[in-house]
Scaffold this motif. Sequence first.
Motif, mmCIF file in Angstrom:
data_model
loop_
_atom_site.group_PDB
_atom_site.id
_atom_site.type_symbol
_atom_site.label_atom_id
_atom_site.label_comp_id
_atom_site.label_asym_id
_atom_site.label_seq_id
_atom_site.Cartn_x
_atom_site.Cartn_y
_atom_site.Cartn_z
ATOM 1 N N ARG A 256 1.040 -1.381 0.259
ATOM 2 C CA ARG A 256 0.017 0.142 -0.136
ATOM 3 C C ARG A 256 0.514 1.239 -0.032
ATOM 4 N NH1 ARG A 256 -1.948 1.107 5.751
ATOM 5 N NH2 ARG A 256 -1.764 3.316 4.892
ATOM 6 N N PHE A 257 1.855 0.906 0.325
ATOM 7 C CA PHE A 257 2.439 1.943 0.455
ATOM 8 C C PHE A 257 3.353 3.042 -0.582
ATOM 9 C CE2 PHE A 257 2.887 0.376 5.193
ATOM 10 C CZ PHE A 257 2.201 1.876 6.145
ATOM 11 N N HIS A 258 3.654 1.782 -1.460
ATOM 12 C CA HIS A 258 4.458 1.708 -2.923
ATOM 13 C C HIS A 258 3.107 2.470 -3.937
ATOM 14 C CE1 HIS A 258 7.635 -0.646 -1.982
ATOM 15 N NE2 HIS A 258 7.958 0.046 -3.354
ATOM 16 N N VAL A 259 2.025 2.295 -3.189
ATOM 17 C CA VAL A 259 0.514 2.827 -4.279
ATOM 18 C C VAL A 259 0.475 4.519 -3.658
ATOM 19 C CG1 VAL A 259 -1.977 2.715 -4.481
ATOM 20 C CG2 VAL A 259 -0.446 1.186 -4.058
ATOM 21 N N GLN A 260 0.312 4.364 -2.292
ATOM 22 C CA GLN A 260 0.389 6.112 -1.543
ATOM 23 C C GLN A 260 1.770 6.929 -2.176
ATOM 24 O OE1 GLN A 260 -0.784 4.303 2.328
ATOM 25 N NE2 GLN A 260 -1.069 6.026 2.288
ATOM 26 N N LYS A 261 2.521 6.394 -2.381
ATOM 27 C CA LYS A 261 3.876 7.577 -3.070
ATOM 28 C C LYS A 261 3.837 7.953 -4.131
ATOM 29 C CE LYS A 261 8.897 7.030 -3.297
ATOM 30 N NZ LYS A 261 8.936 7.703 -4.930
ATOM 31 N N LEU A 262 2.902 6.507 -5.121
ATOM 32 C CA LEU A 262 2.921 7.147 -6.426
ATOM 33 C C LEU A 262 1.481 8.388 -6.779
ATOM 34 C CD1 LEU A 262 1.563 4.304 -8.606
ATOM 35 C CD2 LEU A 262 3.943 5.368 -8.854
ATOM 36 N N ALA A 263 1.319 8.474 -5.141
ATOM 37 C CA ALA A 263 0.095 9.657 -5.566
ATOM 38 C C ALA A 263 1.198 11.207 -4.284
ATOM 39 C CB ALA A 263 -1.302 9.356 -4.625
#
Length: 327
Positions: free
Chosen positions: A139-146
């Motif tokens: 999930r943190f990789h997804v949030q990092k994209l944002a």
Amino acid sequence: MDNHPISCYHLGQYFQIDGKQLQEQYKEHISEYDSWEQKSHADEWMLFSKNVSTRLSIDETALSNGELYTIVTNKEARGRKGAIVAMIKGTVAEDIITVLKKIPERLRKTVQEVTMDMAANMQLAVKRCFVNAHRVIDRFHVQKLAYDAVQEARIKYRWEALDQENEAIASAKKNKISYQPEVLSNGDTLKQLLARSRYLLFKHHIKWTEVQKRRAELLFERYPELNRAYDLSIRLGNIFKVCKSKEHAFKHLALWYNDVESSGIEAFRTVARSVQSHYLSILNFFINRSTNASAESFNAKVKAFRATSRGVRDVKFFLFRLSKIYA
């Protein structure tokens, strides 16, 4: 003869210990490095099938000179002995698959979950080798994209502010007048406002200090698109915090995706397309709420071990020592 204890200082007078020589003695005679069964191929791959558990992580790390290794770790070992399942030189999917398929099939079929980032090579390797496992994108990789999309918008405005200031300075020189930049109510100039807003845009607004709240207010007043981008990033993060099931999260993700499309922010449309392409693996987070934090933590341990060794001069011997501690 009297029995007097011999101090280390006195021993030092008789035995001059050379550090390099001691290291060579350890490597060649004491450590069992020469008889290590994985020595012949360790710099290409290491495998410890006995460390396979139902929950694994896969990630990449750099050992020396930017040389990347793919690491598969056992979550249940919690970063201690038994953590390393495999270390494979490079990130090519076929190379990873070839090594992981050396693990007995009966063990590979017991794996129920593998956490990873969005890298296509990792996903393909897990799909081919651990057929019964849920693939879980961290999930943190997804949030990092944002977060990166928000920063992209901030940087774009900062370059624009720098260009405007340079033009104003040039114009002032041409007209032989003194240039005075606009100073906002919090004491920042416009370019300072954009530079100093970097960290607050990574944080949830409930964690802002009073100074950051005032800075954000001025920033969003000047740049409403940046405000929309920040709100979209926070909403994406809240999906992982608030939703309790895959079905609930899927509905919120669909609404978020629609808002991204209507926002007109191109960087976020790229994020949304990435999320859409991987949504099944992203939603698998809600099965056990698993992340790739254990892999990131293990990578930090590898880097710390590398630092204590003052770099990696002999890759095979470094990996031997690493395996003794963590495999």
